[in-house]
Write a protein that holds these residues in place. Structure first.
Motif, PDB file in Angstrom:
ATOM      1  N   TYR A 190      66.415  23.743  -9.004  1.00  0.00           N
ATOM      2  CA  TYR A 190      65.952  24.858  -8.396  1.00  0.00           C
ATOM      3  C   TYR A 190      64.739  24.972  -9.332  1.00  0.00           C
ATOM      4  O   TYR A 190      63.899  23.820 -10.142  1.00  0.00           O
ATOM      5  N   GLY A 215      71.273  25.565  -8.336  1.00  0.00           N
ATOM      6  CA  GLY A 215      70.053  26.923  -9.211  1.00  0.00           C
ATOM      7  C   GLY A 215      70.790  28.455  -9.190  1.00  0.00           C
ATOM      8  O   GLY A 215      70.358  29.347  -9.725  1.00  0.00           O
ATOM      9  N   TRP A 273      68.405  18.801 -12.694  1.00  0.00           N
ATOM     10  CA  TRP A 273      67.284  19.700 -12.037  1.00  0.00           C
ATOM     11  C   TRP A 273      66.651  18.518 -11.678  1.00  0.00           C
ATOM     12  O   TRP A 273      65.916  18.399 -11.157  1.00  0.00           O
ATOM     13  N   LEU A 301      65.409  26.179 -15.789  1.00  0.00           N
ATOM     14  CA  LEU A 301      65.794  25.719 -16.665  1.00  0.00           C
ATOM     15  C   LEU A 301      66.274  26.049 -17.739  1.00  0.00           C
ATOM     16  O   LEU A 301      67.374  24.928 -18.351  1.00  0.00           O
ATOM     17  N   ASN A 317      63.125  19.234  -7.184  1.00  0.00           N
ATOM     18  CA  ASN A 317      63.664  19.848  -8.426  1.00  0.00           C
ATOM     19  C   ASN A 317      64.707  20.748  -7.745  1.00  0.00           C
ATOM     20  O   ASN A 317      64.791  21.283  -6.462  1.00  0.00           O
TER      21      ASN A 317
END
Length: 214
Positions: A6, A52, A103, A11, A4
């Motif tokens: 971050y 992120g 993400w 999210l 992913n």
């Protein structure tokens, strides 16, 4: 090997902020969705979102992000009140969904845009906005896979100017394994993290850049 972009802790904020950014740009700043999104892609804001950076995905609201995009590309920032509505627009959903997909797959926004434009994502609103987000992920995976015919490994290898044998020598990954990855006969998404790391290091890219759309 699930990668992913971050931490999942950020999210929800990232989705809300990207959604509010597009909503504010269109409805308060009176900007065209596609044109504003292209500005977002060339700005550093998109790059900070992709990695992120908490200062961007959580530390700023959508209105502030929209203004920063305009400032970074040298555009005049309209003096508009910072308003974020409870009644969420299709533009909001577009940003919300794109933030999730970026993400989840760890793929760059610009790479998504080449295969599926923000206008096309916006067009999915009617059929997708009440569906589970993983249905959106599945549709996006299919579209990106259809657009990018070659594997990411082959694309990155050729961009680096390596033959398969040269990459094997540089990375320490057996040439047969590289061939199987590029032929899609072995799934690079399920390989050992160490193998992916060796390939990414040799190609001077991120591990996420080698991950395939399932």
């Amino acid at each position: 090997m699930e990668i992913n972009a971050y931490s999942e802790d950020y999210l929800e904020n990232a989705q809300k902020n990207l959604g509010n950014m597009l909503d504010y740009a269109v409805y308060s700043m009176d900007l065209n969705l596609e044109k504003f999104y292209e500005m977002f892609l060339v700005s550093d804001v998109s790059k900070q979102f992709e990695i992120g950076n908490p200062a961007y995905i959580a530390g700023k609201n959508g209105c502030e992000l929209a203004k920063e995009v305009l400032m970074q590309v040298g555009k005049t920032v309209p003096q508009k009140a910072e308003e974020m509505y409870l009644d969420k627009s299709p533009e909001y959903w577009t940003g919300w969904a794109l933030a999730y997909y970026q993400w989840y797959r760890g793929v760059r926004f610009s790479r998504i845009q080449k295969a599926v434009s923000v206008t096309e994502v916006y067009g999915m609103y009617e059929t997708m906005h009440e569906a589970d987000i993983m249905k959106f992920v599945t549709v996006m995976d299919e579209k990106l896979k259809a657009f990018y015919h070659e594997t990411n490994l082959k694309r990155m290898r050729e961009n680096a100017g390596y033959s398969q044998r040269q990459l094997a020598e540089e990375s320490g990954v057996p040439i047969r394994q590289i061939q199987l990855f590029e032929q899609r006969r072995r799934d690079i998404n399920k390989t050992q993290l160490e193998t992916a790391w060796k390939l990414a290091r040799a190609l001077a890219c991120r591990i996420e850049d080698l991950v395939e759309f399932e």
